[in-house]
Design an enzyme around this catalytic site. Structure first.
Site, PDB file in Angstrom:
ATOM      1  N   GLY B 154      72.998  14.322 -59.263  1.00  0.00           N
ATOM      2  CA  GLY B 154      73.906  15.429 -58.997  1.00  0.00           C
ATOM      3  C   GLY B 154      73.204  16.758 -59.191  1.00  0.00           C
ATOM      4  O   GLY B 154      72.117  16.838 -59.771  1.00  0.00           O
ATOM      5  N   CYS B 155      73.842  17.814 -58.681  1.00  0.00           N
ATOM      6  CA  CYS B 155      73.231  19.140 -58.747  1.00  0.00           C
ATOM      7  C   CYS B 155      73.135  19.646 -60.185  1.00  0.00           C
ATOM      8  O   CYS B 155      72.082  20.103 -60.630  1.00  0.00           O
ATOM      9  CB  CYS B 155      74.005  20.118 -57.880  1.00  0.00           C
ATOM     10  N   TYR B 156      74.229  19.539 -60.938  1.00  0.00           N
ATOM     11  CA  TYR B 156      74.196  19.986 -62.334  1.00  0.00           C
ATOM     12  C   TYR B 156      73.202  19.162 -63.167  1.00  0.00           C
ATOM     13  O   TYR B 156      72.432  19.735 -63.943  1.00  0.00           O
ATOM     14  CB  TYR B 156      75.588  19.890 -62.954  1.00  0.00           C
TER      15      TYR B 156
END
Lengths: 352, 352, 352, 352
Positions: B154-156
């Site tokens: 995921g991006c985070y």
């Protein structure tokens, strides 16, 4: 004070963002009469030349700063100047009987050494400084009422302290665990042209600054220490957000009692701010958007508890130029004059 | 692979923001040939009808999803779909010999129970899932090279883990002290129209969301636990920022050795990422702006130490759609194919 | 020129937005080698101190401006300076054999009196100025190929003229009816800090400026007159838009033949730009978004005809710093060197 | 009406942006009492669930729409609904004695055929429609005072017509030369989620839409024709601007007398709007910024004359949700009730 009476008011440093907020608020305040706008570089200009959109409402000219003249004409003076200037003016104004509200950092510190070491400005007004009251009404309401000189809080400390106060006052959090991750719109940087605040630079981007050394840290710590009853150090990190106005403070603290749930804290916060009309505690697991506070003097607070980690996370949103600056100064002014604390201050934002 | 050879590639879910990034990147990749774009609601439409600005470069039509046909035509398949769909397709594609990169959460978890409890989606592909590799090249480079199925992060988690990894790997931080205050542009919410992502709602505002319960938490914890060698729990708080692209993760950790200074950490980080061209450690007390990474696969990391509190603060900035999503997938693709890790990926942002 | 050969290039005025675009583009250009960056206030600084995000790619130091030294080291020099400075340098550089591309207004005018009256700058380089070619490749491609000195167009004239050229060249419009309502992001104002370009001032607002007297007017008129074969005057109104990059020109013209329909014009425009890879004519009644051109050298053109009023409305979108400035300069450079016109220039934007 | 008396008011369609502006304005209106909020999809919800920031000020629940009940409880009803719904409700409400202000397009047209052909909606309320007054107070003040049914103007027509009216009324411009290049923030698109209004799509971009066929065209033309005394056709082009609120209309017209100078026009405009407190004519060659009108009911107008082309360019800025929608509706309400036209309406924006 009778319904038709008005307090004569001067603003020194009227050309900046703090100044124009004060002008706007005081123009609509039922008991204020703006009689003097002072400035240095803008002296001689019509205020409407600086802010043409106010031309139909404000026909004052910015005057050079002459303390004698100010004191003669004004019962109350707002100082909205860069740090290190108010402390040259306030003593004279106070001596001549004006009540003074300073929006800079000059009168926020009980300990002038702290000020001097963080701001690098020498001071020789210790006696007057000792009489100043920290202008956060939710915590120091009674003292502000009596004050002749108020040091209005910084924008970040306002958002941070309103989020933290119930935790420390009620002993709910471990003080050394306090982390404040704060985010501000760029208007906090003022109207002075600086490259990193250009739209081309700041828009669609995001960065931290002043990590571990921002000057609002000791200001936050001073009041935290008051609340806790002992010295408290906090971690404070500000960030620049691509928006005009607004501050969100995300506060992390380890709870002393890990069994507390969100509803407990909502109850405690609501009770703590029972008499504070400008602080709104959000129920139902809502978190505040800064836009909700845009153009108002409100502070919205949301609370979350993480049972996995034993931490409480408090989110507090204000308009940095209103509750974070000029609005709060007017709130203090209301207290000093014996007016209702809400007088002349917007409490409904425009949305969206 | 010879200079002129190209890998035949399919993208399932091409119409979303992940899809269009992949299309753009792979169009400029010297060893990739886009042969298939698949979608559900957009099947039958020209890709240029969805993204007219690419009309001069992409003349593919979005096709209905037919796994058999995809496997026949594509050596490599990128799945860019909402959570819970890839796990219905990947087993078939893998069985038919495709190498698969999934951009959703479906193949990020070693423990499917964790996935099921946080995502609420039942799974019956445990066997295939067990073969998936977590696609964070800076930590799992060798395993990605050999993988047939990669679950892209995921991006985070990407921004967070790159900031955290050296701390935990080298035992510099107290794991239970980890707090990640993360900020993301709104493109992370996808192209699906949602009221809270409207410009009118999200612009000039700022809010936290998913406090203490965002689904990226267990994903971050899985790798943190890997790095620490024991179970680690983190505090993770995402915020929505009024900008299109970019993530900044502000990571707080209490140092085991409070005597460490910034230079120590810069040295350690630089060594840790010595062979990772996509991670740039900023010297001189610089903190990253997200805009620096805009449109690139870079992760910029800045570090600060607070000697007063004994904490380290790490700031990590990425483009959420590039290093945080499609760019990283292409980086994994490069590894899987034996290409240089940097191939076809932008490393210089446009500025401002 | 062989595949491995590179042209030695200098940029004078590297620290501004034009400079940093040139640096970024030329770093990725297969036949360019940046050997010199020159500046005045930034002399002595590392370029990466000005733009830290490029630290991993550019290790040049900005040098003081020494024309002799520049000419010794550079085959081609880009001048990216405020108006009135290039005309002091170009004559020397030209005399010493450099090929020069100027991004300022200094060499855009055939008639120096026009320049002097609109820009208020005296000139004594008429002889050299007479050799300059206006660097709009779509209209002056052949002359640019042979030029030693190119005056690169302004951002507004580029967007405007590409929209207007087919109308005037084919005699489709009444020249005196031309109205150009143009909108630009704030990066067009440069990196110099100015109050009205602060995010706090410019964001979430919109205004016209320079109405009926903007300096790009005579530049647009010069080429319009060329195209029409007689003197043409246009109405040009620029607006400042709360965004970083991008120009949209909305052009209004009364058609000579009110019977023309949109398809007629699409055909004419497509033919006119048949050999111009950087101009994309949108079919199907699409209008361009400036974001489509972000970070590319493209110009997107949409066309509408209003049968009620007999007017044609042409919409043209560019990235003001690319096709409107540095990208176009590199396009001219390609022509001057005999390279493909598209070399080293991005043609796919990131979206969103 | 005595000082303490209040008009009972209902809002149908309270959940959209028009509705929430009305709620906010009427909460602060000294002679209004909100007694009913109606909606369809939001029926049964607390208004504070839709707009939590108003929770401390509004405790009404959105009710299902029941015309009988509304008429019983409300003296005045604001309809803030999509086009084609008000015309189903207004006849009943009017018949039952309510005074009605409609914010949609339904009652803006004197000629229902025009409405039907541009909006594609059949109508069977011709009799009631014939009694409707176009709610632009600066032009139709007296008729609004007497009206029972007011069709409030669209946002673009408001900005456009206030800019144009003096030109046409005084015969200063050639009507067929009128071009309106208008720019609007995205809140004009409403709160309904649409992909092209997502921040990720609309931010940092700019585009025209509805060129030569936007529905506000006939509305502008109707009043232009009134002013000119004969049929007038205008060129109207709207653009979507990456900001929340605000409209700027840039109006071009060829002057009948090319000898007029700016001061002549400033005099004429100032005289024309002598009694219109909400219209501010800017002197000194100032052009309005939309931000100046943010959150107010003001319209700022700047004027420029181009002696080279014989054209006048008029720039007019409003807040699209205030003077362009809800604020103007309240202004009409004030007229209808015999209140001061300025009552309850903000006249000082927050800046920046």
């Amino acid at each position: 004070m009778g319904d038709s009476e008005r307090v004569s008011i001067g603003i020194v440093g009227a050309s900046g963002y703090g100044g124009v907020q004060l002008v706007r608020l005081l123009k609509h305040h039922p008991h204020a009469e703006l009689v003097y706008l002072g400035g240095d570089s803008s002296a001689g200009k019509g205020f409407a030349d600086l802010y043409p959109h106010l031309g139909h409402a404000v026909d004052l000219t910015v005057e050079a700063i002459d303390l004698e003249a100010i004191a003669n004409r004004c019962q109350v003076v707002f100082l909205s100047l860069p740090n290190g200037l108010a402390c040259k003016m306030a003593p004279t104004l106070v001596e001549k009987g004006c009540r003074v509200l300073d929006l800079s950092a000059d009168y926020r510190f009980r300990n002038l050494e702290t000020y001097q070491s963080w701001y690098g400005i020498e001071r020789d007004d210790a006696e007057v400084a000792a009489t100043a009251v920290y202008g956060l009404p939710e915590l120091y309401r009674d003292r502000i009422r009596e004050a002749q000189l108020v040091g209005c809080p910084g924008c970040y400390p306002t958002a941070s302290l309103l989020a933290i106060a119930p935790l420390l006052k009620q002993g709910l959090a471990q003080p050394e665990s306090l982390i404040i991750d704060a985010k501000s719109g760029t208007s906090g940087g003022g109207r002075q042209a600086k490259t990193h605040l250009l739209l081309a630079e700041a828009d669609n981007s995001l960065a931290a600054y002043g990590v571990a050394r921002h000057r609002h840290t000791p200001e936050i710590e001073q009041t935290c220490s008051d609340l806790a009853g002992h010295e408290v150090m906090v971690q404070f990190t500000p960030h620049l957000i691509p928006m005009v106005r607004g501050i969100l403070a995300t506060v992390y603290a380890t709870m002393r009692d890990p069994g507390l749930v969100r509803d407990d804290l909502l109850t405690i916060y609501s009770a703590f701010y029972r008499n504070s009309e400008w602080v709104k505690i959000l129920s139902n697991g809502l978190y505040p958007q800064t836009k909700w506070a845009w153009g108002t003097n409100l502070c919205y607070i949301g609370i979350e508890v993480d049972p996995r980690t034993g931490r409480v996370i408090v989110l507090s949103a204000i308009d940095n130029l209103m509750k974070g600056q000029a609005g709060q100064a007017v709130q203090c002014f209301n207290l000093m004059m014996g007016f209702a604390e809400t007088l002349g201050l917007p409490n409904l934002s425009f949305y969206p």
